[in-house]
Design a protein around this motif. Structure first.
Motif, PDB file in Angstrom:
ATOM      1  N   VAL A   1      39.088  40.010  43.854  1.00 11.29           N
ATOM      2  CA  VAL A   1      40.321  39.214  43.803  1.00 11.29           C
ATOM      3  C   VAL A   1      40.268  38.151  44.899  1.00 11.29           C
ATOM      4  O   VAL A   1      39.934  38.450  46.055  1.00 11.29           O
ATOM      5  CB  VAL A   1      41.572  40.101  43.996  1.00 11.29           C
ATOM      6  CG1 VAL A   1      42.845  39.261  43.874  1.00 11.29           C
ATOM      7  CG2 VAL A   1      41.584  41.252  42.996  1.00 11.29           C
ATOM      8  N   ASP A   2      40.579  36.915  44.526  1.00  9.49           N
ATOM      9  CA  ASP A   2      40.609  35.802  45.488  1.00  9.49           C
ATOM     10  C   ASP A   2      41.969  35.805  46.208  1.00  9.49           C
ATOM     11  O   ASP A   2      43.012  35.604  45.588  1.00  9.49           O
ATOM     12  CB  ASP A   2      40.406  34.490  44.723  1.00  9.49           C
ATOM     13  CG  ASP A   2      40.410  33.272  45.641  1.00  9.49           C
ATOM     14  OD1 ASP A   2      40.609  33.439  46.864  1.00  9.49           O
ATOM     15  OD2 ASP A   2      40.230  32.153  45.119  1.00  9.49           O
ATOM     16  N   VAL A   3      41.931  36.056  47.525  1.00 10.15           N
ATOM     17  CA  VAL A   3      43.191  36.075  48.304  1.00 10.15           C
ATOM     18  C   VAL A   3      43.346  34.822  49.163  1.00 10.15           C
ATOM     19  O   VAL A   3      44.270  34.733  49.978  1.00 10.15           O
ATOM     20  CB  VAL A   3      43.271  37.330  49.204  1.00 10.15           C
ATOM     21  CG1 VAL A   3      43.346  38.582  48.372  1.00 10.15           C
ATOM     22  CG2 VAL A   3      42.108  37.372  50.189  1.00 10.15           C
TER      23      VAL A   3
ATOM     24  N   PRO B   1      47.332  36.790  43.886  1.00 10.26           N
ATOM     25  CA  PRO B   1      46.323  37.854  43.751  1.00 10.26           C
ATOM     26  C   PRO B   1      46.858  39.111  43.071  1.00 10.26           C
ATOM     27  O   PRO B   1      46.117  39.779  42.334  1.00 10.26           O
ATOM     28  CB  PRO B   1      45.902  38.131  45.200  1.00 10.26           C
ATOM     29  CG  PRO B   1      46.977  37.567  46.051  1.00 10.26           C
ATOM     30  CD  PRO B   1      47.555  36.421  45.289  1.00 10.26           C
ATOM     31  N   VAL B   2      48.112  39.452  43.280  1.00  2.67           N
ATOM     32  CA  VAL B   2      48.685  40.645  42.633  1.00  2.67           C
ATOM     33  C   VAL B   2      48.773  40.438  41.127  1.00  2.67           C
ATOM     34  O   VAL B   2      48.421  41.319  40.332  1.00  2.67           O
ATOM     35  CB  VAL B   2      50.075  40.965  43.225  1.00  2.67           C
ATOM     36  CG1 VAL B   2      50.728  42.114  42.455  1.00  2.67           C
ATOM     37  CG2 VAL B   2      49.949  41.323  44.702  1.00  2.67           C
ATOM     38  N   ALA B   3      49.230  39.258  40.719  1.00  5.11           N
ATOM     39  CA  ALA B   3      49.321  38.959  39.286  1.00  5.11           C
ATOM     40  C   ALA B   3      47.934  38.935  38.649  1.00  5.11           C
ATOM     41  O   ALA B   3      47.741  39.417  37.522  1.00  5.11           O
ATOM     42  CB  ALA B   3      50.026  37.621  39.070  1.00  5.11           C
ATOM     43  N   ASP B   4      46.938  38.393  39.358  1.00  2.61           N
ATOM     44  CA  ASP B   4      45.563  38.361  38.845  1.00  2.61           C
ATOM     45  C   ASP B   4      45.033  39.786  38.661  1.00  2.61           C
ATOM     46  O   ASP B   4      44.412  40.107  37.638  1.00  2.61           O
ATOM     47  CB  ASP B   4      44.646  37.610  39.818  1.00  2.61           C
ATOM     48  CG  ASP B   4      44.821  36.099  39.713  1.00  2.61           C
ATOM     49  OD1 ASP B   4      45.636  35.659  38.871  1.00  2.61           O
ATOM     50  OD2 ASP B   4      44.146  35.370  40.458  1.00  2.61           O
TER      51      ASP B   4
ATOM     52  N   VAL C   1      27.327  49.598  38.354  1.00  2.68           N
ATOM     53  CA  VAL C   1      28.538  48.945  38.868  1.00  2.68           C
ATOM     54  C   VAL C   1      28.756  47.642  38.125  1.00  2.68           C
ATOM     55  O   VAL C   1      27.825  46.856  37.935  1.00  2.68           O
ATOM     56  CB  VAL C   1      28.409  48.668  40.384  1.00  2.68           C
ATOM     57  CG1 VAL C   1      29.668  47.973  40.905  1.00  2.68           C
ATOM     58  CG2 VAL C   1      28.146  49.952  41.141  1.00  2.68           C
ATOM     59  N   GLY C   2      29.987  47.392  37.700  1.00  8.47           N
ATOM     60  CA  GLY C   2      30.333  46.135  37.058  1.00  8.47           C
ATOM     61  C   GLY C   2      31.294  45.343  37.926  1.00  8.47           C
ATOM     62  O   GLY C   2      32.315  45.876  38.396  1.00  8.47           O
ATOM     63  N   LEU C   3      30.976  44.068  38.186  1.00 14.10           N
ATOM     64  CA  LEU C   3      31.872  43.183  38.933  1.00 14.10           C
ATOM     65  C   LEU C   3      32.836  42.529  37.953  1.00 14.10           C
ATOM     66  O   LEU C   3      32.408  41.856  37.011  1.00 14.10           O
ATOM     67  CB  LEU C   3      31.071  42.099  39.658  1.00 14.10           C
ATOM     68  CG  LEU C   3      30.152  42.555  40.795  1.00 14.10           C
ATOM     69  CD1 LEU C   3      29.334  41.381  41.308  1.00 14.10           C
ATOM     70  CD2 LEU C   3      30.953  43.178  41.927  1.00 14.10           C
ATOM     71  N   ILE C   4      34.126  42.728  38.155  1.00 18.52           N
ATOM     72  CA  ILE C   4      35.125  42.137  37.267  1.00 18.52           C
ATOM     73  C   ILE C   4      36.083  41.276  38.080  1.00 18.52           C
ATOM     74  O   ILE C   4      36.207  41.431  39.296  1.00 18.52           O
ATOM     75  CB  ILE C   4      35.905  43.216  36.490  1.00 18.52           C
ATOM     76  CG1 ILE C   4      36.635  44.161  37.441  1.00 18.52           C
ATOM     77  CG2 ILE C   4      34.981  43.997  35.563  1.00 18.52           C
ATOM     78  CD1 ILE C   4      37.582  45.136  36.743  1.00 18.52           C
ATOM     79  N   GLY C   5      36.760  40.384  37.387  1.00 16.17           N
ATOM     80  CA  GLY C   5      37.712  39.503  38.061  1.00 16.17           C
ATOM     81  C   GLY C   5      37.781  38.168  37.353  1.00 16.17           C
ATOM     82  O   GLY C   5      36.987  37.865  36.468  1.00 16.17           O
ATOM     83  N   PHE C   6      38.763  37.361  37.732  1.00 18.12           N
ATOM     84  CA  PHE C   6      38.944  36.048  37.132  1.00 18.12           C
ATOM     85  C   PHE C   6      37.754  35.139  37.454  1.00 18.12           C
ATOM     86  O   PHE C   6      36.990  35.412  38.395  1.00 18.12           O
ATOM     87  CB  PHE C   6      40.246  35.411  37.648  1.00 18.12           C
ATOM     88  CG  PHE C   6      41.444  35.734  36.822  1.00 18.12           C
ATOM     89  CD1 PHE C   6      41.860  34.883  35.803  1.00 18.12           C
ATOM     90  CD2 PHE C   6      42.157  36.906  37.031  1.00 18.12           C
ATOM     91  CE1 PHE C   6      42.974  35.180  35.031  1.00 18.12           C
ATOM     92  CE2 PHE C   6      43.265  37.219  36.270  1.00 18.12           C
ATOM     93  CZ  PHE C   6      43.672  36.347  35.259  1.00 18.12           C
ATOM     94  N   PRO C   7      37.597  34.047  36.706  1.00 16.91           N
ATOM     95  CA  PRO C   7      36.532  33.090  37.015  1.00 16.91           C
ATOM     96  C   PRO C   7      36.704  32.509  38.426  1.00 16.91           C
ATOM     97  O   PRO C   7      37.826  32.330  38.913  1.00 16.91           O
ATOM     98  CB  PRO C   7      36.708  31.991  35.957  1.00 16.91           C
ATOM     99  CG  PRO C   7      37.457  32.655  34.831  1.00 16.91           C
ATOM    100  CD  PRO C   7      38.341  33.674  35.476  1.00 16.91           C
TER     101      PRO C   7
END
Length: 427
Positions: free
Chosen positions: A246-248, A256-259, A163-169
């Motif tokens: 995603v940070d909500v 969050p949608v744009a991210d 499993v890879g965790l992805i997302g913005f910093p």
């Protein structure tokens, strides 16, 4: 320190040369004409790669770039073979891809536990005991050892994670990893806290576990080299499942949608296959959410695209257990971690007689002849022995060299120079 994480390195590897065969004759009191008894040269040492699970980076290759195995020893009299050269073992982390530096083709994926011979040592040359015949009872020549294989390779570490965790910093990936596993990544409230991938083993139930990787934050333009994401996107190549955090909360004023869309766009630019990898979307920091509308907009968006959305707060341990169970359930029906097949086809060295030789005539009238196969041929010749010289002459004629030189205008009596050997040409 964070800068010690190295996941790509170029090295040069050289296997040992084979030892030379020896010209020797049996010498014993009261034994006349004992005959040839020159021993064979030893085999050169090979370069062998092995997986070391205690290694997590390619840091060892940052300063040492050349690896050379030892040569085989020359043969001896009394039919004694030379000692084989010692193999050189190079340890690499599990998941290291070995690529040809010139073509970038995969030579080997070091994901298993079996040792891999990257460069074979050269064979030892035959001693003169092998060349005795009824008509040639006193052979005064032996064969030289063959050179070991040589290679420039690029080592590229691709983590073996399910499993890879992805997302913005700063969206909470490191916090989530620390909560669901025993990993202890650096956690702080600023961007790019994570400077290198972290791995953690997530225990679900008896006999059920998986490996999760926290990948440094990806940003827009990562596939083109922006931020840290480009350097580490390769580490999610093997992941069977992506958990998109995603940070909500709205604490940083982000949409969050744009991210979510921006990260998926970067995955698509980096690799279409990666963009199509199964994803589970995590709406993180719901406990400090300022505007519930953000969560609902994200839910509607991701569910329209066919993804599942889970509400969690990693810092508050909220929803994390349910997420882990869902991840394990998804992994149970997905294919195993990718192991890359070799693409590289070894090239045969151009040392056969069909390879063209460099023939030039110097100002003093001397003909200079050079070439790889000629140099190899001369290494097997004892020019002090008549039979060996005749064998050399026959090999040159059969190769078509003399015919080519006659067409170029060589005359009887002209001097021919081949490396450190000179002779007068006679038809």
């Amino acid at each position: 320190m964070a800068t010690s994480f190295i996941d790509k390195a170029r090295i040069t590897v050289q296997a040992g040369n084979g030892g030379n065969g020896v010209v020797a004759f049996h010498r014993e009191k009261y034994v006349a004409a004992g005959g040839p008894d020159g021993g064979d040269g030893g085999r050169g040492g090979s370069i062998i790669l092995v997986v070391d699970d205690n290694m997590s980076t390619l840091m060892d290759f940052r300063y040492k770039r050349k690896y050379v195995a030892s040569n085989g020893m020359d043969g001896q009299g009394a039919r004694k073979s030379g000692r084989d050269g010692q193999n050189l073992t190079i340890k690499v982390p599990r998941g290291t891809l070995v690529r040809d530096a010139e073509t970038n083709e995969i030579i080997k994926d070091m994901s298993g536990s079996e040792p891999f011979v990257l460069c074979k040592g050269g064979r030892g040359g035959w001693g003169n005991m092998h060349f005795a015949t009824p008509t040639r009872q006193v052979p005064r020549f032996a064969k030289a050892g063959l050179p070991g294989e040589f290679h420039d390779v690029v080592l590229e570490l691709k983590l073996l994670a399910d499993v890879g965790l992805i997302g913005f910093p700063n969206v909470g990936k490191s916090t989530l990893l620390s909560v669901v596993s025993k990993a202890q990544p650096k956690i702080a409230n600023y961007h790019f806290t994570t400077l290198f991938p972290n791995l953690g083993v997530v225990w679900v139930d008896e006999g059920v576990s998986f490996v999760m990787a926290d990948i440094p934050g990806i940003i827009e333009g990562a596939s083109e080299g922006a931020g840290l994401g480009h350097d580490f996107l390769r580490h999610i190549d093997r992941c069977r499942l992506l958990v998109h955090v995603v940070d909500v909360s709205g604490s940083e004023g982000r949409d969050p949608v744009a991210d979510f869309d921006a990260i998926n766009e970067e995955l698509k630019h980096y690799s279409v296959n990666l963009a199509e990898r199964p994803q589970i979307v995590c709406a993180n920091k719901v406990d400090i959410m300022e505007n519930p509308e953000n969560l609902e907009r994200l839910r509607q968006h991701v569910e329209t695209l066919g993804y599942s959305l889970y509400e969690i707060s990693a810092a508050a341990y909220q929803g994390t257990r349910e997420l882990v169970k869902k991840v394990a359930e998804a992994l149970s029906v997905l294919p195993p971690v990718t192991v890359y097949e070799p693409e590289y086809v070894p090239k045969t060295p151009a040392v056969d007689a069909s390879a063209p030789l460099d023939i030039q005539r110097a100002d003093n009238g001397t003909w200079i002849v050079e070439g790889p196969w000629l140099q190899r041929l001369m290494a097997n010749v004892n020019f002090a022995d008549y039979e060996s010289r005749m064998w050399f002459d026959r090999a040159l004629r059969e190769s078509g060299l003399f015919q080519q030189m006659e067409e170029m205008g060589i005359q009887d009596g002209d001097t021919v120079s081949m490396y450190d050997f000179e002779f007068e040409y006679q038809r």
